[in-house]
Design a protein around this motif. Structure first.
Motif, PDB file in Angstrom:
ATOM      1  N   VAL A 195       0.849  -1.181   0.000  1.00 17.15           N
ATOM      2  CA  VAL A 195       0.000   0.000   0.000  1.00 17.15           C
ATOM      3  C   VAL A 195       0.888   1.235   0.000  1.00 17.15           C
ATOM      4  O   VAL A 195       1.902   1.279   0.696  1.00 17.15           O
ATOM      5  N   VAL A 196       0.516   2.225  -0.786  1.00 15.10           N
ATOM      6  CA  VAL A 196       1.329   3.425  -0.941  1.00 15.10           C
ATOM      7  C   VAL A 196       0.823   4.536  -0.020  1.00 15.10           C
ATOM      8  O   VAL A 196      -0.386   4.720   0.138  1.00 15.10           O
ATOM      9  N   ILE A 197       1.774   5.234   0.596  1.00 18.67           N
ATOM     10  CA  ILE A 197       1.432   6.434   1.382  1.00 18.67           C
ATOM     11  C   ILE A 197       1.512   7.614   0.422  1.00 18.67           C
ATOM     12  O   ILE A 197       2.596   8.055   0.046  1.00 18.67           O
ATOM     13  N   LEU A 198       0.347   8.122   0.035  1.00 17.09           N
ATOM     14  CA  LEU A 198       0.318   9.185  -0.971  1.00 17.09           C
ATOM     15  C   LEU A 198       0.394  10.568  -0.328  1.00 17.09           C
ATOM     16  O   LEU A 198       0.883  11.511  -0.940  1.00 17.09           O
ATOM     17  N   GLY A 199      -0.096  10.671   0.890  1.00 21.01           N
ATOM     18  CA  GLY A 199      -0.072  11.981   1.543  1.00 21.01           C
ATOM     19  C   GLY A 199       0.022  11.860   3.054  1.00 21.01           C
ATOM     20  O   GLY A 199      -0.430  10.881   3.637  1.00 21.01           O
ATOM     21  N   ALA A 200       0.647  12.865   3.664  1.00 22.62           N
ATOM     22  CA  ALA A 200       0.776  12.897   5.129  1.00 22.62           C
ATOM     23  C   ALA A 200       0.503  14.318   5.600  1.00 22.62           C
ATOM     24  O   ALA A 200       0.885  15.286   4.929  1.00 22.62           O
ATOM     25  N   GLY A 201      -0.156  14.451   6.742  1.00 20.20           N
ATOM     26  CA  GLY A 201      -0.436  15.781   7.284  1.00 20.20           C
ATOM     27  C   GLY A 201      -0.554  15.752   8.795  1.00 20.20           C
ATOM     28  O   GLY A 201      -0.911  14.725   9.382  1.00 20.20           O
ATOM     29  N   MET A 202      -0.245  16.877   9.426  1.00 16.98           N
ATOM     30  CA  MET A 202      -0.284  16.941  10.886  1.00 16.98           C
ATOM     31  C   MET A 202      -0.793  18.298  11.338  1.00 16.98           C
ATOM     32  O   MET A 202      -0.489  19.307  10.692  1.00 16.98           O
ATOM     33  N   HIS A 203      -1.535  18.291  12.424  1.00 18.09           N
ATOM     34  CA  HIS A 203      -1.795  19.545  13.138  1.00 18.09           C
ATOM     35  C   HIS A 203      -0.727  19.630  14.217  1.00 18.09           C
ATOM     36  O   HIS A 203      -0.505  18.636  14.929  1.00 18.09           O
ATOM     37  N   PRO A 204      -0.058  20.775  14.379  1.00 20.31           N
ATOM     38  CA  PRO A 204       0.986  20.847  15.402  1.00 20.31           C
ATOM     39  C   PRO A 204       0.468  20.409  16.779  1.00 20.31           C
ATOM     40  O   PRO A 204      -0.681  20.667  17.122  1.00 20.31           O
ATOM     41  N   TRP A 205       1.340  19.736  17.535  1.00 18.72           N
ATOM     42  CA  TRP A 205       1.000  19.298  18.894  1.00 18.72           C
ATOM     43  C   TRP A 205       1.086  20.498  19.857  1.00 18.72           C
ATOM     44  O   TRP A 205       1.827  21.453  19.611  1.00 18.72           O
ATOM     45  N   GLY A 206       0.319  20.450  20.930  1.00 17.91           N
ATOM     46  CA  GLY A 206       0.358  21.527  21.918  1.00 17.91           C
ATOM     47  C   GLY A 206      -0.903  21.493  22.740  1.00 17.91           C
ATOM     48  O   GLY A 206      -1.634  20.511  22.705  1.00 17.91           O
ATOM     49  N   LYS A 207      -1.128  22.524  23.528  1.00 15.03           N
ATOM     50  CA  LYS A 207      -2.421  22.644  24.223  1.00 15.03           C
ATOM     51  C   LYS A 207      -3.108  23.842  23.589  1.00 15.03           C
ATOM     52  O   LYS A 207      -2.887  24.978  23.990  1.00 15.03           O
ATOM     53  N   TRP A 208      -3.912  23.565  22.576  1.00 18.80           N
ATOM     54  CA  TRP A 208      -4.486  24.644  21.776  1.00 18.80           C
ATOM     55  C   TRP A 208      -5.901  25.006  22.203  1.00 18.80           C
ATOM     56  O   TRP A 208      -6.461  25.980  21.699  1.00 18.80           O
ATOM     57  N   GLY A 209      -6.510  24.195  23.050  1.00 21.93           N
ATOM     58  CA  GLY A 209      -7.856  24.510  23.536  1.00 21.93           C
ATOM     59  C   GLY A 209      -8.954  24.356  22.497  1.00 21.93           C
ATOM     60  O   GLY A 209     -10.026  24.940  22.627  1.00 21.93           O
ATOM     61  N   LYS A 210      -8.668  23.584  21.435  1.00 25.28           N
ATOM     62  CA  LYS A 210      -9.706  23.374  20.417  1.00 25.28           C
ATOM     63  C   LYS A 210     -10.263  21.953  20.536  1.00 25.28           C
ATOM     64  O   LYS A 210      -9.761  21.149  21.298  1.00 25.28           O
ATOM     65  N   SER A 211     -11.281  21.675  19.721  1.00 27.00           N
ATOM     66  CA  SER A 211     -11.876  20.336  19.710  1.00 27.00           C
ATOM     67  C   SER A 211     -10.987  19.383  18.920  1.00 27.00           C
ATOM     68  O   SER A 211     -10.315  19.783  17.966  1.00 27.00           O
ATOM     69  N   PHE A 212     -11.025  18.093  19.293  1.00 25.49           N
ATOM     70  CA  PHE A 212     -10.216  17.114  18.568  1.00 25.49           C
ATOM     71  C   PHE A 212     -10.629  17.054  17.093  1.00 25.49           C
ATOM     72  O   PHE A 212      -9.832  16.737  16.221  1.00 25.49           O
ATOM     73  N   VAL A 213     -11.895  17.395  16.809  1.00 26.12           N
ATOM     74  CA  VAL A 213     -12.381  17.336  15.425  1.00 26.12           C
ATOM     75  C   VAL A 213     -11.617  18.346  14.561  1.00 26.12           C
ATOM     76  O   VAL A 213     -11.206  18.049  13.437  1.00 26.12           O
ATOM     77  N   GLU A 214     -11.391  19.516  15.140  1.00 29.52           N
ATOM     78  CA  GLU A 214     -10.681  20.564  14.406  1.00 29.52           C
ATOM     79  C   GLU A 214      -9.247  20.124  14.061  1.00 29.52           C
ATOM     80  O   GLU A 214      -8.764  20.347  12.953  1.00 29.52           O
ATOM     81  N   TYR A 215      -8.581  19.498  15.056  1.00 33.45           N
ATOM     82  CA  TYR A 215      -7.217  19.012  14.800  1.00 33.45           C
ATOM     83  C   TYR A 215      -7.204  17.961  13.685  1.00 33.45           C
ATOM     84  O   TYR A 215      -6.345  17.957  12.810  1.00 33.45           O
ATOM     85  N   GLY A 216      -8.186  17.051  13.750  1.00 29.07           N
ATOM     86  CA  GLY A 216      -8.244  15.969  12.762  1.00 29.07           C
ATOM     87  C   GLY A 216      -8.525  16.499  11.366  1.00 29.07           C
ATOM     88  O   GLY A 216      -7.917  16.053  10.382  1.00 29.07           O
ATOM     89  N   VAL A 217      -9.444  17.447  11.283  1.00 28.69           N
ATOM     90  CA  VAL A 217      -9.816  18.002   9.974  1.00 28.69           C
ATOM     91  C   VAL A 217      -8.627  18.739   9.352  1.00 28.69           C
ATOM     92  O   VAL A 217      -8.348  18.606   8.167  1.00 28.69           O
ATOM     93  N   LYS A 218      -7.913  19.494  10.186  1.00 26.85           N
ATOM     94  CA  LYS A 218      -6.732  20.226   9.685  1.00 26.85           C
ATOM     95  C   LYS A 218      -5.677  19.238   9.156  1.00 26.85           C
ATOM     96  O   LYS A 218      -5.136  19.422   8.061  1.00 26.85           O
ATOM     97  N   ALA A 219      -5.426  18.185   9.939  1.00 30.17           N
ATOM     98  CA  ALA A 219      -4.442  17.167   9.518  1.00 30.17           C
ATOM     99  C   ALA A 219      -4.904  16.501   8.225  1.00 30.17           C
ATOM    100  O   ALA A 219      -4.106  16.282   7.302  1.00 30.17           O
ATOM    101  N   ALA A 220      -6.211  16.196   8.137  1.00 25.82           N
ATOM    102  CA  ALA A 220      -6.758  15.527   6.950  1.00 25.82           C
ATOM    103  C   ALA A 220      -6.606  16.413   5.722  1.00 25.82           C
ATOM    104  O   ALA A 220      -6.204  15.944   4.643  1.00 25.82           O
TER     105      ALA A 220
END
Ligand SMILES: [Zn+2]
Lengths: 152, 394
Positions: B4-29
């Motif tokens: 299986v090929v890894i075509l793309g990778a993305g990350m939301h920076p780690w930290g204590k940002w006070g946002k919802s986990f959904v926001e972090y996931g969507v940004k990474a996606a």
């Protein structure tokens, strides 16, 4: 501590206090495996699968496998005495059962006093008091310290 | 076996940002999709890593991320495996692609972690070993790290300086990583001067809880061939349980298995995690160029050197002392900075490890680049007997 309160295990079924403190596990009568906490349905040895599991008391002495401390107050459901004082924890290997059991070390014995391989003894101490009961928990103590505790 | 090929990778920076986990996931996606050159509407399968929260969205992460990105009718799965959560999500997407059930999939994990010690959910649950260890013993996660560290000192002569050297190395690596939460050098003296948490481990030797998100776009080789010339591939994934009897005291248990009724397995649980992935991939640890391992504590990183086959048992101290596992050394470990610099965002972490290998194998890791990296491995282990490892190759 009030004399009228009864001393009971903080969680029933895991250990007894009478006639002396003992961890309650189970033993598979087909393959000889021990389990703590007690396994009641089926032996977890995948090549055994027996349902002949008998409750038994585990050995009350063993050798220190490793140890550590808790220098910060653990979160609930642990109820820490106030003011909080760091305590030690020990993982003790039981020779007959061939397993390692974790427990707090008796109050006042910190890592400086511990060494891997040293003999340890099961004892008990107060975990917390409710209005009507004294909730007890098992503890590990260096073998000498346990006999001092028992005489108190 | 087809890979299986890894075509793309993305990350939301780690930290204590006070946002919802959904926001972090969507940004990474979104970053992973952009990196892959694939539209969200092209994704046929979404695998989400579950966060553990009371209330539903965390437990049903796959569809939660899909809703936030916009419903498309894609197939979906939600995965939980403690620290191995992300690897289970990767494994699920990979299996679907290998089975020919889809061509392109999105894997997302994200967390907004509570401050302080991880602890069990509220309520009296005496049948739950995680509740029992807190209620009766006050045994936090660092308790177990402390036991393993002391044991290393006893068996192999590890010193507090050896453990601190792991933090110093990872902190230096993390300086160069824009996604890392902590980007600050540490000295051995600073580490040893920080307060003890669980003897012999200090505050600076135990990873923090963090927020963060990571995502991957995975696809079949046929799909990748239309879009790229050089492929980064997933060559093996293990998401294994221990073998009976497991003789090391592991979170959250009060006791180990007993070896009175059965012989100890040839490989310990931690040894089996990476070796299962090596066997799938048909690779030897000697051929590795780098590794990302789960440094929940500094001492635990040394255990991993042995568990993933970088050296024999008892030799890990020599590797850290000789600088073998620093970037520029023989086999760099945690070039990303590891958990020491990221902290734990549980469902994202195993995915983030694979993101790092992807960037390293593409030569996109900037100042922390491991020269000529072609083969890497990740390893992690979580509560309740979850372990995972991913082998990534160019
Ligand atoms: Zn049996």
């Amino acid at each position: 501590m009030s004399e009228t309160k009864t001393r009971v295990p903080a969680v029933p079924g895991l250990f007894t206090l009478e006639p002396e403190v003992a961890l309650v596990g189970s033993r598979c009568s087909d393959c000889g495996s021990y389990f703590f906490p007690r396994e009641q349905v089926v032996c977890r040895n995948p090549r055994c699968r027996s349902s002949h599991l008998e409750a038994c008391e585990l050995s009350r002495a063993g050798k220190l496998w490793s140890f550590t401390s808790s220098a910060y107050k653990p979160p609930p459901p642990f109820v820490a005495p106030e003011p909080f004082e760091p305590f030690a924890l020990a993982a003790v290997e039981l020779e007959r059962e061939k397993l390692v059991v974790l427990g707090q070390v008796v109050r006042g014995v910190l890592p400086e006093a511990l060494r891997v391989g040293m003999p340890m003894q099961l004892t008990s101490e107060v975990l917390e008091e409710s209005d009507s009961q004294v909730l007890m928990v098992w503890k590990w103590a260096p073998s000498g310290a346990a006999s001092i505790e028992a005489k108190r | 076996m087809s890979q299986v090929v890894i075509l793309g990778a993305g990350m939301h920076p780690w930290g204590k940002w006070g946002k919802s986990f959904v926001e972090y996931g969507v940004k990474a996606a979104e970053l992973a999709l952009k990196d892959a050159g694939v539209e969200w509407t092209d994704i046929q399968f979404v695998a989400g890593g579950d966060t553990m929260r009371n209330g539903y969205p965390g437990y049903v992460a796959g569809a939660t991320f899909a809703q936030a990105l916009g419903w498309t009718g894609a197939q979906v799965a939600s995965c939980y495996g403690a620290c191995a959560t992300g690897a289970q999500a990767i494994d699920t997407a990979r299996a679907r692609i290998l089975a020919g059930l889809c061509d392109v999939a999105l894997v997302v994990g994200a967390d907004a972690a509570p401050k302080g010690f991880f602890k069990p959910n509220a309520g009296d649950r005496p049948d739950d070993p995680d509740w029992l260890r807190f209620r009766l013993l006050g045994a936090t996660n660092p308790t177990y790290f402390g036991l393993w560290a002391r044991r290393r000192m006893e068996l192999y002569g590890a010193t507090p300086q050896d453990f601190a050297a792991v933090k110093v190395k990872n902190a230096r690596h993390g300086l160069e990583n824009p996604n890392a939460r902590y980007r600050k050098e540490s000295s051995v003296e600073e580490v040893l001067a920080s307060p003890i948490v669980s003897d012999p481990l200090h505050l600076l030797e135990i990873c923090a809880t963090s927020d963060g998100g990571a995502a991957l776009v995975l696809c079949s080789e046929a799909f990748a061939r239309k879009r790229a010339t050089e492929f980064i591939k997933i060559a093996g994934v293990s998401t294994v349980t221990p073998s009976y009897p497991s003789s090391v005291i592991e979170m959250p248990n009060l006791a180990t298995d007993s070896w009175a009724g059965a012989a100890l397995p040839e490989r310990s649980f931690r040894d089996s995690i990476a070796f299962t992935a090596y066997e799938q991939a048909g690779v030897d640890p000697k051929d590795l160029d780098l590794a990302e391992v789960y440094d929940l504590s500094t001492a635990l990183e040394l255990d991993w050197y042995e568990n993933i086959g970088l050296c024999a048992q008892g030799e890990a101290e020599r590797l850290i002392r000789d600088g073998d596992t620093a970037v520029g050394g023989r086999i760099p470990v945690n070039a990303s900075g590891g958990l020491a610099c990221f902290g734990e965002a549980v469902p994202a972490q195993a995915i983030a490890q694979v993101c790092e290998l992807t960037w390293q194998l593409r030569g996109q890791a900037g100042a922390r680049q491991v020269a000529g990296a072609k083969l890497g491995v990740t390893a992690n282990q979580g509560l309740f007997g979850h372990g995972s490892s991913v082998v990534v190759s160019r």
